[in-house]
Design a protein around this motif. Sequence first.
Motif, short mmCIF file in Angstrom:
data_model
loop_
_atom_site.label_atom_id
_atom_site.label_comp_id
_atom_site.label_asym_id
_atom_site.label_seq_id
_atom_site.Cartn_x
_atom_site.Cartn_y
_atom_site.Cartn_z
N THR A 237 -104.40 -37.83 -9.98
CA THR A 237 -105.01 -38.59 -8.87
C THR A 237 -106.53 -38.61 -8.99
OG1 THR A 237 -103.17 -37.96 -7.45
CG2 THR A 237 -105.18 -38.74 -6.36
N LEU A 238 -107.11 -37.50 -9.42
CA LEU A 238 -108.57 -37.41 -9.53
C LEU A 238 -109.10 -38.02 -10.82
CD1 LEU A 238 -109.12 -33.75 -8.24
CD2 LEU A 238 -109.57 -35.90 -7.00
N PHE A 239 -108.23 -38.27 -11.78
CA PHE A 239 -108.69 -38.76 -13.08
C PHE A 239 -109.48 -40.07 -13.00
CE2 PHE A 239 -108.21 -41.02 -17.10
CZ PHE A 239 -108.69 -40.07 -18.00
N PRO A 240 -109.07 -41.08 -12.24
CA PRO A 240 -109.86 -42.34 -12.21
C PRO A 240 -111.28 -42.13 -11.66
CG PRO A 240 -107.66 -42.71 -11.37
CD PRO A 240 -107.82 -41.23 -11.49
N GLN A 241 -111.44 -41.15 -10.80
CA GLN A 241 -112.73 -40.93 -10.18
C GLN A 241 -113.63 -40.03 -11.05
OE1 GLN A 241 -112.04 -39.33 -6.28
NE2 GLN A 241 -110.70 -41.06 -5.64
N PHE A 248 -114.38 -31.76 -15.93
CA PHE A 248 -113.07 -32.15 -15.41
C PHE A 248 -112.13 -32.55 -16.54
CE2 PHE A 248 -110.19 -35.53 -14.03
CZ PHE A 248 -109.49 -34.89 -13.01
N ILE A 249 -112.70 -33.36 -17.49
CA ILE A 249 -111.89 -33.80 -18.61
C ILE A 249 -111.39 -32.60 -19.41
CG2 ILE A 249 -111.89 -35.11 -20.76
CD1 ILE A 249 -111.76 -36.81 -18.22
N GLN A 250 -112.25 -31.62 -19.63
CA GLN A 250 -111.87 -30.43 -20.38
C GLN A 250 -110.76 -29.66 -19.63
OE1 GLN A 250 -112.90 -29.61 -23.39
NE2 GLN A 250 -111.57 -27.76 -23.38
N LYS A 251 -110.91 -29.56 -18.34
CA LYS A 251 -109.88 -28.87 -17.54
C LYS A 251 -108.58 -29.64 -17.54
CE LYS A 251 -109.14 -25.33 -14.79
NZ LYS A 251 -109.28 -23.94 -15.24
#
Length: 271
Positions: A237-241, A248-251
């Motif tokens: 859900t948070l990926f587009p934002q 965040f990408i690494q996590k």
Amino acid sequence: TQKYFLSEIYFSDKMRSFIDLAMPVKSYGQIVGVLYAQISLAGIWDVVDQISFGETGQAFVLSEKGVFIAHLDKKKVLANEKWPYFPAIKKDVAGIELSDQILAYAKIPSLNWLIVVTQSKAEALSYLIIVKFIVHFIILIMIVLVLALSILLSRKIVAPIRLLIKGSKEVAKGNFEEEVPISRADEVGELIFSFNQMVRDLKTAKDQEQLALVGKAASAIVHDLKNSVMLVHTYITLFPQRYKDPAFIQKFIETVPKELDQWLNMLKEIV
């Protein structure tokens, strides 16, 4: 009963034996005559000559004084020879045993004669030996039959018992798949039926226990899977934002594939 007179045995010129029989004839209590008859003993001789059994068995007739009236050896009759064992004879029908012979005799009441049957002891006892052998043979056959029947019965009873023992060992190992075959309708067959019913009940209990364990495991897996799904759902859900946020990408890269692998392992455990 009128009295009669019976003469001694006498012989004709042709060496035929006879006896005379005389009986008074009375009328109104007075003797008015005599009934006389000359009786040939040839018929008795013929009958006695035909009586034989075995090699030594024979018969002869004695007068009331023990003199031979009929005998296979006619010289004894012609010589008015007396049987030497006559004094030992009793009046009643009986038998006496000699040193080398076995005999039996019976009294002829109307004439006071005796008919005597003799046989050598060796020959008489030989028949007893044969009878004894036959009796022992029959007993032996009966023993063999009883033993054979006992063996058959024991096998018929022991065989299903052995199957029960084997089945019990399988149940002790946890094998509830095999049942003991029932081939009889007696008490042993009823015992086997009860054993098979017990095995089926144990199998059902085991299946229900396994289902309960599976249910508990599935509940735990679903709980873990639910938490994992929620975590992955949050990252997606948070990926587009936040797709431009390197942290965040690494996590995301570290968490999502790990959770997906966990889902796969959970599904494999369920299957």
